[in-house]
Every structure is written in structure tokens, then in C-alpha cells.
Scaffold this active site. Structure first.
Site, mmCIF file in Angstrom:
data_model
loop_
_atom_site.group_PDB
_atom_site.id
_atom_site.type_symbol
_atom_site.label_atom_id
_atom_site.label_comp_id
_atom_site.label_asym_id
_atom_site.label_seq_id
_atom_site.Cartn_x
_atom_site.Cartn_y
_atom_site.Cartn_z
ATOM 1 N N ARG A 7 0.859 -1.184 0.000
ATOM 2 C CA ARG A 7 0.000 0.000 0.000
ATOM 3 C C ARG A 7 0.888 1.223 0.000
ATOM 4 O O ARG A 7 1.307 1.696 1.066
ATOM 5 C CB ARG A 7 -0.919 -0.027 1.220
ATOM 6 N N ASP A 15 2.244 5.054 -0.258
ATOM 7 C CA ASP A 15 1.761 6.331 0.283
ATOM 8 C C ASP A 15 1.409 7.325 -0.818
ATOM 9 O O ASP A 15 1.742 7.121 -1.981
ATOM 10 C CB ASP A 15 2.864 6.971 1.143
ATOM 11 N N TYR A 30 11.910 -1.988 -4.418
ATOM 12 C CA TYR A 30 11.698 -0.557 -4.650
ATOM 13 C C TYR A 30 12.933 0.064 -5.292
ATOM 14 O O TYR A 30 14.056 -0.404 -5.095
ATOM 15 C CB TYR A 30 11.471 0.180 -3.323
ATOM 16 N N ARG A 62 11.956 5.229 2.482
ATOM 17 C CA ARG A 62 12.177 6.683 2.473
ATOM 18 C C ARG A 62 13.083 7.118 3.625
ATOM 19 O O ARG A 62 13.886 8.044 3.489
ATOM 20 C CB ARG A 62 10.842 7.420 2.529
#
Lengths: 248, 248
Positions: B50, B52, B111, B198
Site C-alpha cells: 500500500r 503512500d 523498490y 524513504r
């Protein structure tokens, strides 16, 4: 009077093209207005090439003159601050001789045309590449491209609105490079006719799809007739990438 | 009941994130509404992760169930047609077993975090990369990244809103690859904590700028304390690139 040479990157999607237009925003106007505010005087900006509506640049060259004293780095930073949020960025700014002219001193122009060959619509690159839903034969496209190299009458690949005196141009590079679903066509010449790159790419796409034989590129060229043009590729995939000057 | 697995690409800029939200558009809602219109029934879509608000995907995996009979290719084409002009594209659609679950069957998530190191604002990539105006030492970043590999308590790199039961995660890859002004950080793990990528990238950027020593990554990790976090990188540069499943 000081002349500054600029290296400019812009996303052509929101613009009517490089050149000032009465009916919509242009890159030239955006830079001229930012410079006028910073320098406190009317500023004219000349570019190496006048790209059409929706065409992009990663390395356009341009110049402007000012009677003010300002360091090149400060001018670049101020222009970038003023240009926001328009998708125009000044990547470099240098003081040049008074007779350096972004357009007339330019001895070579380089373009990249980006094609993405896939079924799904584009997301990140919508408006930044030409999507073709079928797969393309890049080797056949390269074979077709070779027919256009050298000095020719490019009337077939020239817009009806082209203002050049002569349809003769010398094409120094027309190279098709594939990487997975992505195909880029790289074109280099001293100068191009209006719509020449898009017209050449549109025909190469027909070759890639098997609708044209690679030799049909030569047939189209030799026709010296706009009606022999197979297809004009959309502006979306076209990027002005570099301009060369004698001093570089 | 037929279950379809989807491979989804989306530009996160206009969305509040993957998951349905009351206060704005989400990727989940866009796909569920498109599917409901096509299939004539309520459809729920589950994703591998999920993401952001403002985070992107080039290869998110998801699944949906339907009582209707439809060929996978036709469903993909219909979804893409319905999703326009939202920047969401279905790249692949396959029928899968009823117990295949995009989230629970997933054994690895990948990612990429994109950084562009330059003075000028971004044009094409505004919102699609993190611009840092200074140059970064990619070798130092890679040295710092190595401290986080393996199984650790990642409390320092975890959002206060993270709902995971445990802060223990096994980081399989954290690699810094530089090409000119572009730096990508590639991260792979079975699963990540909320904001983990992040947060790790934010600290690596401090290392790249020389504000942190590479060993400070280990110090931050061992603190197991959110207040030891140097910086949380913005969502702009984060792309969910791939999810792995046992059958792949």
C-alpha cells in the site's frame, strides 16, 4: 552589452512551442518574461531551433543580451526561481562573445525521438513518447533509416508550412536504438526542415510495423513529393537534445 | 469465481496513495471502479503493497475476483480503456489460483528510489524524483547502506504510524547506483515497515552530502529510536518496481 548563452531544458506539453504566439504560452515568452523581471529591461531570447507545440528539449541552446551587470551563475539561479512552476529549467548560463548567436552560429542540431511499443497506455510518459500498440522491427527501421543519410532533397519529409529556401539538407545521423519496449531514433544534421524529424520517424514506424519495406524509405525520398509521406509522427516523442557550436 | 492477477503501473502524483481514502482519489478506487463498470458487480482489489501519497509504481501486483467470465486480455484492455485519463495502466493480467494473494503470497518486494543531483529544478521529473542541489558521494552512500543489510530491528527507520507487529525486518538489498547526476537506491526485502525505504534513503542522502559518516547509518540503526532518524526522503522519488511470488 553582455551576451549570455543558455542551455535550456523544457517539457513541451503545456506550450504552443518555443516561439512566441498570440494564442498561447511559449517557452520563449516564459524565459523572456523571467529575464525582463530580473534585469529590469526588455529582453529578447533567440534559440538554436524553434520547436513545435508539444515538442520537448533536454539541451536547447539560446542567448540573450543585457545592459546590466550580473554574474552568469546568479542569472541562471534567478531565471530558475522566476520560471517556476513552468517546466522550464536553465541548466547552464555562460557569458559569450557578442557575435555568438544561438541560431546562426549553430553548426549541428541533434534530436531524439522516443517510441514506446506496448499495449497499455502511457502513464509517466504520456505526452513524452509516441506509444505504438504493436511491436516494431528495429533492425528493419535501421535499414530503412540508412537510405536517408547524406545530402538529399527532403521535400517528401517537409511540412507544407516550411519556410526554408531550399529542401536540400545533409543528414549526418539517423540511428534506431532499441532497448526492450523502447525505441529511440537519433537524428543529427546542420539543420532540419520543418517537421523533417517527425516525418522521417513516422515513415520508419511504418517500416517497423512491416507496412513498408525498408527500401520504401528510399522510394519516398526520391519522390520529392509530400504526398509520398507515409505518416507524420506526433510531437510527443520529439526531444531537441543538443546544439553544437564551433568553439565547443 | 475467477481470480485475476494484475501488474499495475501508476504515476502517484495525483493520488492519495494506493489505498482507498475518504478525502481524495486513490489507485485502488480507480481500478475498483473501472472493474465494477466492466464486470457489472462490486469488485475489491488487493495489492502487494500500500504505497503512500505521491509514491509511484512500475510493477505493482494486485488481484481481483469476479463471478463473470472474461478473457484476461479482454479484461486488461477494458481496464486500460476505462482508467483513462488517470495515469494508471494495467501491464499484465493473468488468471491465477483462488489461493494466490497479491499481498499474502508475496515473498519479496522491490523498490527503486530516484535522486537527481543538480542545481536546476526538475522539469520532466518534477514529482518523480528527489532533487538535491548538491553533488552526492555515491560510494560513501553505498558504504553506509551496507550497514543496514540483513535482519535488524528497524525501529529508527519506521513511521510512528506503522502498524506492523514487529520492527524486525530482513533487508536483502540496499544498493546505490550512480549514473551522472542520477542516483538510484534499490531496496529489496520480504516486506518493509511503513516509511522504511524513504527513511533509509533520507539518511543515505545525509551520508552522500558528507553530513553523516557512513558509520552513522549503523549508529542510527542500533539506536532503535525514531529520534535517531536523520531525514525522511520525500515520496516523489519512490517507485514500487516488483513483487515476487513462489510460482514466478
Amino acid at each position: 552589452m553582455t551576451r549570455f548563452a543558455l542551455t535550456v531544458e523544457y517539457d513541451g506539453r503545456p506550450f504552443m512551442g518555443w516561439q512566441r504566439q498570440k494564442h498561447g504560452p511559449s517557452v520563449q515568452q516564459a524565459i523572456e518574461e523571467a529575464a525582463a523581471t530580473i534585469l529590469g529591461e526588455t529582453v529578447q531570447v533567440q534559440a538554436a531551433g524553434r520547436t513545435d507545440a508539444g515538442v520537448h528539449a533536454t539541451g536547447m541552446r539560446a542567448h540573450l543580451d543585457t545592459s546590466r551587470t550580473i554574474a552568469p551563475f546568479r542569472l541562471m539561479e534567478a531565471l530558475n526561481a522566476r520560471l517556476r512552476p513552468a517546466p522550464v529549467a536553465i541548466l547552464a548560463c555562460d557569458e559569450v562573445a557578442d557575435d555568438w548567436h544561438a541560431r546562426f552560429s549553430c553548426i549541428a542540431r541533434h534530436y531524439e525521438y522516443r517510441i514506446v511499443s506496448r499495449r497499455a497506455p502511457l502513464t509517466f510518459e504520456a505526452g513524452l513518447a509516441w506509444r505504438l500498440a504493436m511491436s516494431l522491427d528495429a533492425a528493419a527501421m535501421q535499414e530503412g533509416a540508412a537510405h536517408l543519410l547524406g545530402r538529399h532533397d527532403f521535400t517528401t519529409f517537409r511540412s507544407a508550412h516550411c519556410q526554408a529556401d531550399s529542401p536540400l539538407r545533409t543528414l549526418d545521423r539517423l540511428e534506431v536504438i532499441a532497448a526492450g519496449e523502447r525505441i529511440s531514433v537519433f537524428a543529427s544534421a546542420r539543420s532540419f526542415l520543418h517537421h523533417q524529424v517527425r516525418s522521417m520517424v513516422g515513415c520508419l514506424a511504418l517500416v517497423g510495423q512491416g507496412k513498408w519495406h525498408p527500401d520504401d524509405m528510399r522510394v519516398a525520398l526520391e519522390a520529392r513529393d509530400r504526398t509520398a509521406l507515409g505518416h507524420n509522427a506526433p510531437p510527443d516523442g520529439l526531444f531537441f537534445t543538443r546544439a553544437d557550436y564551433p568553439a565547443d
